[in-house]
Design a protein around this motif. Structure first.
Motif, short mmCIF file in Angstrom:
data_model
loop_
_atom_site.label_atom_id
_atom_site.label_comp_id
_atom_site.label_asym_id
_atom_site.label_seq_id
_atom_site.Cartn_x
_atom_site.Cartn_y
_atom_site.Cartn_z
N ARG A 89 0.74 -1.15 0.07
CA ARG A 89 0.04 0.04 0.05
C ARG A 89 0.85 1.23 -0.11
O ARG A 89 0.15 2.23 -0.21
N TYR A 90 2.05 1.06 0.34
CA TYR A 90 2.88 2.47 0.52
C TYR A 90 3.72 2.68 -0.71
O TYR A 90 4.29 1.78 -1.63
N THR A 91 4.01 4.06 -0.96
CA THR A 91 5.03 4.45 -1.88
C THR A 91 6.21 4.42 -1.00
O THR A 91 6.41 4.44 0.25
N MET A 92 7.44 3.90 -1.82
CA MET A 92 8.49 3.64 -1.13
C MET A 92 9.82 4.65 -1.95
O MET A 92 9.79 4.66 -2.95
N GLY A 93 10.66 4.92 -0.93
CA GLY A 93 11.70 6.00 -1.50
C GLY A 93 12.78 5.67 -1.00
O GLY A 93 12.97 4.74 0.04
N TRP A 94 13.72 6.15 -1.66
CA TRP A 94 15.11 5.98 -1.27
C TRP A 94 15.66 7.41 -1.01
O TRP A 94 15.50 8.29 -1.89
N PHE A 95 16.37 7.55 0.07
CA PHE A 95 17.04 8.73 0.40
C PHE A 95 18.52 8.49 0.78
O PHE A 95 18.94 7.24 0.96
N ARG A 110 19.56 15.37 4.56
CA ARG A 110 19.00 14.10 3.85
C ARG A 110 18.48 14.41 2.62
O ARG A 110 17.65 15.44 2.74
N GLU A 111 18.76 13.82 1.59
CA GLU A 111 18.05 14.42 0.29
C GLU A 111 17.61 12.96 -0.51
O GLU A 111 17.81 11.97 -0.24
N PHE A 112 16.36 13.20 -1.21
CA PHE A 112 15.68 12.48 -2.04
C PHE A 112 16.56 11.80 -2.87
O PHE A 112 17.22 12.68 -3.73
N VAL A 113 16.42 10.47 -3.28
CA VAL A 113 16.94 9.93 -4.47
C VAL A 113 16.08 9.39 -5.41
O VAL A 113 16.20 9.70 -6.59
N ALA A 114 15.02 8.66 -4.88
CA ALA A 114 13.94 7.85 -5.96
C ALA A 114 12.80 7.36 -5.25
O ALA A 114 12.90 7.30 -4.09
N ALA A 115 11.81 7.49 -5.71
CA ALA A 115 10.56 7.00 -5.23
C ALA A 115 9.71 6.10 -6.36
O ALA A 115 9.67 6.32 -7.44
N VAL A 116 9.02 5.22 -5.56
CA VAL A 116 8.21 4.33 -6.55
C VAL A 116 6.81 4.16 -5.90
O VAL A 116 6.76 3.85 -4.82
N THR A 117 5.90 4.30 -6.74
CA THR A 117 4.36 4.26 -5.93
C THR A 117 3.97 2.88 -5.83
O THR A 117 4.75 1.86 -6.17
N TRP A 118 2.90 2.39 -4.92
CA TRP A 118 2.60 1.06 -4.58
C TRP A 118 2.47 0.09 -5.56
O TRP A 118 2.84 -0.86 -5.31
N ASN A 119 2.25 0.37 -6.77
CA ASN A 119 2.09 -0.53 -7.91
C ASN A 119 3.24 -0.44 -8.80
O ASN A 119 3.24 -1.15 -10.17
N LYS A 141 18.99 10.75 -12.11
CA LYS A 141 18.52 10.18 -13.44
C LYS A 141 19.43 9.53 -14.48
O LYS A 141 20.58 10.24 -14.60
N GLY A 142 19.03 8.61 -14.99
CA GLY A 142 19.70 7.86 -15.96
C GLY A 142 20.69 6.97 -15.52
O GLY A 142 21.59 6.31 -16.31
N ARG A 143 21.11 7.08 -14.27
CA ARG A 143 22.05 6.24 -13.70
C ARG A 143 21.74 5.27 -12.49
O ARG A 143 21.98 3.98 -12.64
N PHE A 144 20.54 5.54 -11.94
CA PHE A 144 19.89 4.87 -10.99
C PHE A 144 18.44 4.15 -11.53
O PHE A 144 17.83 5.09 -12.15
N THR A 145 18.38 3.24 -10.90
CA THR A 145 16.86 2.82 -11.21
C THR A 145 16.23 2.07 -10.01
O THR A 145 16.71 1.27 -9.22
N ILE A 146 15.00 2.45 -9.60
CA ILE A 146 14.58 1.86 -8.47
C ILE A 146 13.31 0.95 -8.86
O ILE A 146 12.61 1.31 -10.07
N SER A 147 13.00 -0.11 -8.30
CA SER A 147 11.82 -1.09 -8.46
C SER A 147 11.46 -1.71 -7.12
O SER A 147 12.10 -1.50 -6.22
N ARG A 148 10.44 -2.37 -7.44
CA ARG A 148 9.60 -2.98 -6.00
C ARG A 148 9.15 -4.41 -6.74
O ARG A 148 8.79 -4.60 -7.76
N ASP A 149 9.01 -5.11 -5.59
CA ASP A 149 8.61 -6.67 -5.68
C ASP A 149 7.70 -6.77 -4.84
O ASP A 149 8.01 -7.27 -3.62
N ASN A 150 6.30 -6.60 -4.70
CA ASN A 150 5.41 -6.66 -3.68
C ASN A 150 5.32 -7.87 -2.95
O ASN A 150 4.71 -8.22 -1.87
N ALA A 151 5.13 -8.91 -3.94
CA ALA A 151 5.36 -10.25 -3.56
C ALA A 151 6.55 -10.75 -2.59
O ALA A 151 6.28 -11.66 -1.81
#
Length: 123
Positions: free
Chosen positions: A31-37, A45-54, A65-75
């Motif tokens: 249910r959560y947006t997940m972020g990296w700082f 502390r500074e923002f790096v990336a975030a991904v919404t729940w889905n 941008k162009g160097r880092f990639t955020i991803s999530r696996d809810n399972a």
């Protein structure tokens, strides 16, 4: 309540890559947006990336941008940060965090935080 544990940090030469992982406990992870700082010594502390729940909306700081990639696996209750072309200025403690808001770059809007993992990039 959500507990977050980061891993994957370390020492890498400039131009190298690291993949950070954040393992979450709790049945409401999806249910959560997940972020990296990140936080470097003497800096805020500074923002790096975030991904919404889905995974439908992803946001990056301009500096990664162009160097880092955020991803999530809810399972797996996990979120990842693939970091390529690392630079010495990427050196910091990296934190994952969760927010009930749809999208945010502000640390104050994230409720749960991990303990952080150190990333050091040598020149």
């Amino acid at each position: 309540q959500v507990q977050l544990v980061e891993s994957g940090g370390g020492l890498v030469q400039a131009g190298g890559s690291l993949r950070l992982s954040c393992a979450a406990s709790g049945s409401t992870f999806s249910r959560y947006t997940m972020g990296w700082f990140r936080q470097a010594p003497g800096k805020e502390r500074e923002f790096v990336a975030a991904v919404t729940w889905n995974g439908g909306t992803i946001d990056y700081a301009n500096s990664v941008k162009g160097r880092f990639t955020i991803s999530r696996d809810n399972a797996k209750n996990a979120v990842y940060l693939q970091m390529n072309s690392l630079k010495p200025e990427d050196t910091a403690v990296y934190y994952c965090a969760s927010s009930t808001l749809f999208q945010s770059q502000y640390p104050s809007q994230y409720r749960y935080w991990g303990q952080g993992t150190q990333v050091t990039v040598s020149s």
